[in-house]
Design an enzyme around this catalytic site. Structure first.
Site, PDB file in Angstrom:
ATOM      1  N   ASN A   8       0.807  -1.217   0.000  1.00 25.67           N
ATOM      2  CA  ASN A   8       0.000   0.000   0.000  1.00 25.67           C
ATOM      3  C   ASN A   8       0.843   1.272   0.000  1.00 25.67           C
ATOM      4  OD1 ASN A   8      -2.245  -1.545  -0.112  1.00 25.67           O
ATOM      5  ND2 ASN A   8      -2.848  -1.265   2.040  1.00 25.67           N
ATOM      6  N   ARG A  25      -8.070  -1.056  -6.687  1.00 28.67           N
ATOM      7  CA  ARG A  25      -8.543   0.257  -6.291  1.00 28.67           C
ATOM      8  C   ARG A  25      -7.411   1.269  -6.084  1.00 28.67           C
ATOM      9  NH1 ARG A  25     -13.209   2.244  -3.912  1.00 28.67           N
ATOM     10  NH2 ARG A  25     -12.611   4.033  -2.687  1.00 28.67           N
ATOM     11  N   ILE A  73     -15.881   7.694  -2.844  1.00 26.47           N
ATOM     12  CA  ILE A  73     -14.767   8.572  -3.249  1.00 26.47           C
ATOM     13  C   ILE A  73     -15.138  10.046  -3.097  1.00 26.47           C
ATOM     14  CG2 ILE A  73     -13.614   6.974  -4.855  1.00 26.47           C
ATOM     15  CD1 ILE A  73     -15.177   8.832  -7.019  1.00 26.47           C
ATOM     16  N   ASP A  80      -7.222  -4.103   7.952  1.00 28.78           N
ATOM     17  CA  ASP A  80      -6.676  -5.157   7.094  1.00 28.78           C
ATOM     18  C   ASP A  80      -6.207  -6.373   7.893  1.00 28.78           C
ATOM     19  OD1 ASP A  80      -7.166  -3.390   5.092  1.00 28.78           O
ATOM     20  OD2 ASP A  80      -5.107  -3.157   4.426  1.00 28.78           O
ATOM     21  N   ARG A 127      -2.462 -10.895  -4.717  1.00 26.19           N
ATOM     22  CA  ARG A 127      -2.436  -9.432  -4.870  1.00 26.19           C
ATOM     23  C   ARG A 127      -1.612  -8.790  -3.761  1.00 26.19           C
ATOM     24  NH1 ARG A 127      -7.542  -6.785  -4.181  1.00 26.19           N
ATOM     25  NH2 ARG A 127      -6.057  -5.092  -4.281  1.00 26.19           N
TER      26      ARG A 127
HETATM   27  C1  UD1 Z   1      -6.546   1.935   2.097  1.00 31.41           C
HETATM   28  C2  UD1 Z   1      -5.853   0.611   1.951  1.00 31.41           C
HETATM   29  C3  UD1 Z   1      -6.717  -0.518   2.513  1.00 31.41           C
HETATM   30  C4  UD1 Z   1      -7.117  -0.203   3.947  1.00 31.41           C
HETATM   31  C5  UD1 Z   1      -7.733   1.192   4.049  1.00 31.41           C
HETATM   32  C6  UD1 Z   1      -8.038   1.611   5.467  1.00 31.41           C
HETATM   33  C7  UD1 Z   1      -4.599   0.888  -0.074  1.00 31.41           C
HETATM   34  C8  UD1 Z   1      -4.391   0.458  -1.474  1.00 31.41           C
HETATM   35  N1  UD1 Z   1      -5.618   0.339   0.551  1.00 31.41           N
HETATM   36  O1  UD1 Z   1      -7.738   1.868   1.319  1.00 31.41           O
HETATM   37  O2  UD1 Z   1      -5.963  -1.710   2.478  1.00 31.41           O
HETATM   38  O3  UD1 Z   1      -8.070  -1.156   4.378  1.00 31.41           O
HETATM   39  O4  UD1 Z   1      -6.842   2.168   3.472  1.00 31.41           O
HETATM   40  O5  UD1 Z   1      -6.893   1.533   6.240  1.00 31.41           O
HETATM   41  O6  UD1 Z   1      -3.847   1.666   0.452  1.00 31.41           O
HETATM   42  N2  UD1 Z   1     -14.486   6.658   2.438  1.00 31.41           N
HETATM   43  C9  UD1 Z   1     -15.526   7.529   2.192  1.00 31.41           C
HETATM   44  N3  UD1 Z   1     -15.329   8.522   1.270  1.00 31.41           N
HETATM   45  C10 UD1 Z   1     -14.152   8.663   0.585  1.00 31.41           C
HETATM   46  C11 UD1 Z   1     -13.091   7.766   0.864  1.00 31.41           C
HETATM   47  C12 UD1 Z   1     -13.293   6.767   1.799  1.00 31.41           C
HETATM   48  O7  UD1 Z   1     -16.610   7.433   2.785  1.00 31.41           O
HETATM   49  O8  UD1 Z   1     -14.038   9.569  -0.235  1.00 31.41           O
HETATM   50  C13 UD1 Z   1     -14.695   5.558   3.402  1.00 31.41           C
HETATM   51  C14 UD1 Z   1     -14.605   4.193   2.699  1.00 31.41           C
HETATM   52  O9  UD1 Z   1     -15.848   3.824   2.148  1.00 31.41           O
HETATM   53  C15 UD1 Z   1     -14.146   3.282   3.812  1.00 31.41           C
HETATM   54  C16 UD1 Z   1     -13.322   4.194   4.720  1.00 31.41           C
HETATM   55  O10 UD1 Z   1     -13.623   5.543   4.332  1.00 31.41           O
HETATM   56  O11 UD1 Z   1     -15.262   2.823   4.522  1.00 31.41           O
HETATM   57  C17 UD1 Z   1     -11.827   3.984   4.624  1.00 31.41           C
HETATM   58  O12 UD1 Z   1     -11.430   4.190   3.315  1.00 31.41           O
HETATM   59  P1  UD1 Z   1      -9.970   4.697   2.931  1.00 31.41           P
HETATM   60  O13 UD1 Z   1      -9.212   5.078   4.159  1.00 31.41           O
HETATM   61  O14 UD1 Z   1     -10.117   5.712   1.861  1.00 31.41           O
HETATM   62  O15 UD1 Z   1      -9.335   3.386   2.332  1.00 31.41           O
HETATM   63  P2  UD1 Z   1      -8.567   3.184   0.973  1.00 31.41           P
HETATM   64  O16 UD1 Z   1      -7.635   4.303   0.727  1.00 31.41           O
HETATM   65  O17 UD1 Z   1      -9.528   2.820  -0.089  1.00 31.41           O
END
Ligand code: UD1
Length: 440
Positions: A24, A95, A126, A310, A402
């Protein structure tokens, strides 16, 4: 070729295992290389299918990518980027590739990046990524399954994230590097991978402060200030945590090398609560041991420095045979208990109640045929299989590949009876047509 992992459980893990570079972090450094009209040379790159996917995506954008798997090194030259569209074929697979959005908008003021969509573990919105880019001055619309962002110019501003999203923090950081003026990002994610990205960006000449705290300040620099960079990725705390769970669960005793122990504090605290022993040997290694049945415990997943979501999955498996009742609360994702049904097939007593998993420790698990539904669920099945009596066959292991470099070799090195087999795709029920050399 369709493959399965076959694992005969019941052996205590012993010896030592070396942890790879953090997936990550590495994937985000690769995306950040797009900001540079020059070369990024990145070391400690894990050998994973996600890295190959990101490398291929960068190539479609016009980057030259030289991935030396043996040396664990990748060289990316993004001087001649000639395409700002990240195709769905790549983003749908992984992602993390969505983070090219920030880098492309930051450097070219335009990007078209496929929407990652939800995934098996939850909705994964997002909105915060978009809110951040808009605050910097980009016009963002969603059309035909793509996020299309354009900006005349990007200007630094104050941005508050409603929740500390890792991906949104990264996308906003990347977009703000070349913006005019300063961006102050509040309630930013504090994960070690964010610090690694900031260190990488600073090594190429960016001006990022405060990464690792909830306030990150990005002072915009000019394109000409960014120079070729050589950098080494941090170790993968999630891979390390998975081995920690496996060693404790099998009542093993083993050394975990190439780690930053402080990135694992929440995890090692839980292992100690569970009756395991953690000995920090030096700044880059620790020994995990356990010689009795583990105690039940409660875990709540949280953003860093809390217990990582995770690692919730492998730790559920470590607790399946613990003494007493454990409650695991998943507070980050809506649907991250998909392995529970498979674990029950192995004799586990786990109930899901909303966002909690309630585990009643059983005396014994038994091997079964199970399916990995996602990356960490796959890791969970591996940990359960290591503890189970008899043989477990895990299908859909492309999910595991992965995120876990050479998992079969590493677990074999710790004494597990594990092998990867090629399966005749016309007879998935089990006609094994090839077995890897390291088969037990
Ligand atoms: C990253 C990690 C993933 C880990 C996660 C949380 C990578 C490739 N993946 O994922 O392994 O589980 O951090 O530690 O680095 N959310 C929103 N709006 C947004 C963005 C996020 O509501 O715009 C929510 C998501 O739905 C989720 C939560 O926030 O429920 C955490 O997401 P986020 O911290 O963004 O995780 P990732 O970056 O996708």
């Amino acid at each position: 070729m369709y493959q399965k992992i076959i694992l005969e459980g019941g052996r205590r893990l012993k010896g030592e295992v070396t942890i790879s570079g953090a997936k990550n972090a590495a994937l985000k450094l690769m995306a950040a290389a797009l900001l540079l009209e020059d070369t990024s040379e990145i070391y400690n790159i894990p050998e994973l299918t996600d890295v190959v996917t990101m490398a291929s995506l960068l190539q479609t954008l016009g980057a030259e990518v030289d991935y030396d798997i043996k040396e664990k090194k990748i060289i990316i030259n993004a001087t001649n980027i000639n395409n700002v569209e990240a195709h769905y074929d790549f983003v749908s697979k992984m992602r993390a590739s969505f983070v090219v959005l920030g880098a492309l908008v930051g450097r070219f003021h335009e990007a078209k990046v496929a929407l990652p969509g939800g995934c098996s573990i939850g909705e994964r919105r997002i909105d915060l990524h978009i809110k951040g880019l808009e605050a910097l001055g980009a016009q963002v619309k969603i059309e035909g399954g793509y996020v299309i962002a354009k900006a005349k110019k990007l200007v630094g501003t104050k941005i508050y994230l409603d929740r500390p999203s890792v991906g949104a923090t990264e996308n906003i950081m990347l977009a703000a590097i070349l913006a005019e003026g300063s961006t102050i990002l509040n309630n930013a994610a504090q994960e070690p991978e964010i610090i690694d990205l900031a260190n990488f960006l600073n090594a190429m000449g960016a001006d990022v402060n405060g990464a690792g705290t909830s306030e990150i300040i990005i002072n915009g620099v000019k394109q000409k200030d960014l120079k070729a960079v050589t950098y080494t990725t941090i170790p993968d705390r999630i891979e390390a945590g998975t081995y920690i769970a496996a060693i404790a669960a099998t009542k093993g005793k083993a050394i975990i090398k190439n780690i930053f122990p402080n990135h694992l504090s929440a995890v090692t605290s839980k292992v100690i609560e569970m009756g395991g022993k953690v000995t920090i040997l030096d700044p880059f290694s620790m020994e995990i041991s356990c010689n009795t049945r583990l105690n039940a415990t409660n875990i709540v997943t949280q953003p860093y420095p809390g217990f990582p979501t995770d690692l919730q999955s492998p730790f559920i498996s470590a607790l399946l045979m613990a003494e007493g009742i454990s409650i695991i609360t998943e507070s980050i994702y809506e649907n991250r208990f998909r392995q529970i049904g498979e674990l029950r097939r192995m004799g586990a007593d786990v109930q899901q109640e909303s966002h909690k998993a309630i585990i009643k420790g059983v005396k014994q698990l038994t091997g079964a045929q199970v399916i990995a539904s996602d990356l960490r669920a796959g890791a969970s099945l591996v940990v359960a299989a290591l503890c189970a009596d008899g043989t477990t066959e895990i299908s859909d292991i492309h999910h595991i590949d992965r995120g876990y470099e050479k998992i079969v070799d590493k677990l074999s090195g710790l004494g597990a009876y594990i092998k990867r087999v090629d399966i005749d795709e016309t007879n998935l029920d089990g006609k094994i047509i090839n077995i890897e050399e390291n088969s037990y």
